[in-house]
Scaffold this active site. Sequence first.
Site, PDB file in Angstrom:
ATOM      1  N   GLY A 160       3.806  -0.224  -1.404  1.00  9.02           N
ATOM      2  CA  GLY A 160       3.257  -0.682  -2.348  1.00  9.02           C
ATOM      3  C   GLY A 160       5.045  -0.392  -3.263  1.00  9.02           C
ATOM      4  O   GLY A 160       5.137  -1.691  -4.077  1.00  9.02           O
ATOM      5  N   LEU A 178       0.466  -1.505  -0.842  1.00 12.62           N
ATOM      6  CA  LEU A 178       0.372   0.321  -0.223  1.00 12.62           C
ATOM      7  C   LEU A 178       0.487   1.198   0.081  1.00 12.62           C
ATOM      8  O   LEU A 178       1.645   1.077   0.762  1.00 12.62           O
ATOM      9  CB  LEU A 178      -0.995  -0.125   1.510  1.00 12.62           C
ATOM     10  CG  LEU A 178      -1.800   1.349   1.473  1.00 12.62           C
ATOM     11  CD1 LEU A 178      -2.069   1.289   0.414  1.00 12.62           C
ATOM     12  CD2 LEU A 178      -2.231   0.802   3.219  1.00 12.62           C
ATOM     13  N   CYS A 179       0.618   2.050  -0.903  1.00 12.19           N
ATOM     14  CA  CYS A 179       1.677   3.249  -1.224  1.00 12.19           C
ATOM     15  C   CYS A 179       2.622   3.508  -1.280  1.00 12.19           C
ATOM     16  O   CYS A 179       3.137   2.645  -2.154  1.00 12.19           O
ATOM     17  CB  CYS A 179       1.476   4.601  -0.100  1.00 12.19           C
ATOM     18  SG  CYS A 179      -0.958   4.657   0.439  1.00 12.19           S
ATOM     19  N   LEU A 180       3.483   3.950  -0.299  1.00 15.60           N
ATOM     20  CA  LEU A 180       5.312   3.642  -0.153  1.00 15.60           C
ATOM     21  C   LEU A 180       5.215   2.146  -0.157  1.00 15.60           C
ATOM     22  O   LEU A 180       6.514   1.925  -0.362  1.00 15.60           O
ATOM     23  CB  LEU A 180       5.527   4.519   1.082  1.00 15.60           C
ATOM     24  CG  LEU A 180       7.317   4.363   0.615  1.00 15.60           C
ATOM     25  CD1 LEU A 180       7.653   4.808  -0.239  1.00 15.60           C
ATOM     26  CD2 LEU A 180       7.227   5.919   2.490  1.00 15.60           C
TER      27      LEU A 180
END
Length: 574
Positions: A315, A311-313
């Site tokens: 990811g 997720l997000c960073l």
Amino acid sequence: MAEELPTSPLDVAERAASVLGPESDLFEDLDAAGFGEALTRAVAASLARPVGPAGAALRLMGDLTRIPLVAATRWLGTEAEPPLPVDAKDRRFADPAWSASPAYFTVRQTYLAACRFARDVVGTAGLDDDTARKAAMATDLLLDALAPTNFLLTNPAALKRAYDTAGASLAKGLRNFVDDLVNNEGRPRQVDAAAFQVGRDLAITPSRVVYRNDLMELLQYEPQTEQVRATPLLCSPPWINKYYVMDLSPGRSFIEWAVQHGRTVFAISYRNPSAEMSGVSMDDYLVHGPHTALDVIQEITGAETIDMAGLCLGGALTAITDAYLRQAGESRIGTLTLLNTMLDYSEPGALGTFTDRRTVDRLERKMRRSGVLEGRSMAGTFDVLRANDLIFNYVVSNWLMGQDPPAFDILSWNADSTRMPAAMHAFYLRNFYVENKLAAGTLQVGGRVIDLSAIKSPTYVVSAINDHIVPWEASYKTTGLVSGTVRFVLSSGGHIAGIVNPPGPKAWYQVAEGEQAPPTAAAWRSGAERRSGSWWDDWARWSDEHSGPLQNPPAMGSTTHPVLGDGPGTYILT
């Protein structure tokens, strides 16, 4: 018909949650970003080139002349279009009094005229793109702060509530204001944090800590089905906020959903860095984070491959980990799930305003002094991007209306911020945002230049339609960076609400069938099909196709990696 005012705490919370993003803590305050300097330059440039401001002033005079005439006409019962158009989505002016009362009609129209004048003046300053964006954002923030809805005498809804409660709402609002002034640095609270407790209400999917190093704890979740898929799933969260956004509350936890759908789930819980960890680098996060977690999971489960969901960073680090391993000849990762993740930073959306080279230089100097980027000191930056929803929304509800801050799980998680190590954070901002090295294929991590095209794993990419932190068009570019098959899904919601997206009547997603993704986001969407429901259901079906046969669940921990304690562990509490 005027839109109903969102006066309930839950309505207020849902509006705020829809625009939240964990990367809010990534960026420096407005001084470091140069907002004040940009606005000063815009004013000076406008004064040096008076043609634009003069035209804006004439337009303002015309507006101010027409407003009282239209107000009088409407008061006499004749319908007349307002001189300034009113945005139907601007819920600040949803109370019927803004249209029915000549006085409030005049106040609103005068405010809108002043807003147009200010934006016209700043917009004609002739500045470079970066400075112009910052000047425009600073102008919008000032205009939002001066909105008549933020003041008691020019807020009809607040006055009505004061009348209906015999002044009790004003007394309660004053107490809220004083409490925020003393205990919350003068900012209105966004959430009743006491309503949620980690380990009691949040992050309570049953789990055990099976590994711990100086950077992270690894959680193994207890099975909730008689049999599980052969391939385990490792959840790689951002370390900008804490991991439990992926395990929020019962019925709203992606991890719980995966466990209940037959997956053996592990999750990384990162330590909240102190100043002593200032030298921790992106290399350290790769090697001592997911790389080590994969080793531990393979030892515990005996699995040949492990799926990853980032997720997000987290990811971005997930994709880097897969490319890093495949370039070394390792194919330990089965599939990737990238949730609101950006791998190409060429169009970073609203946060691009805070990631120009000059701002990053200033931030690096600040971090060298402190060793970390304090999450609390950065909390206001993201609020500025959506000031009406995340600041002035609560000025009205908490201080003018006398309401308590809402109890909402996403907002409670968002308030539980973390610090960022100076070395890692400086590397991330400069190499990802400023120079976009990851997409260019020139980023060096862990002694290797990362080539995303080495990723051959089947990949499931989710983006959210209202995500202004990772614009979905930027997320779509992942389809052209990796070599494996990609299923791209566009979900309802924003940066976090699009991920905390359990099945429900409001949820929807778009997907296009086919092996080959179109070259552009626009082309993809033109052929995508909108479906009711949550992407969680779609992911579960896709996951079943790629995660191997059913088998008995593995043991919790192993002789080499015994259970160290109950989840959610100890690092989450730091």
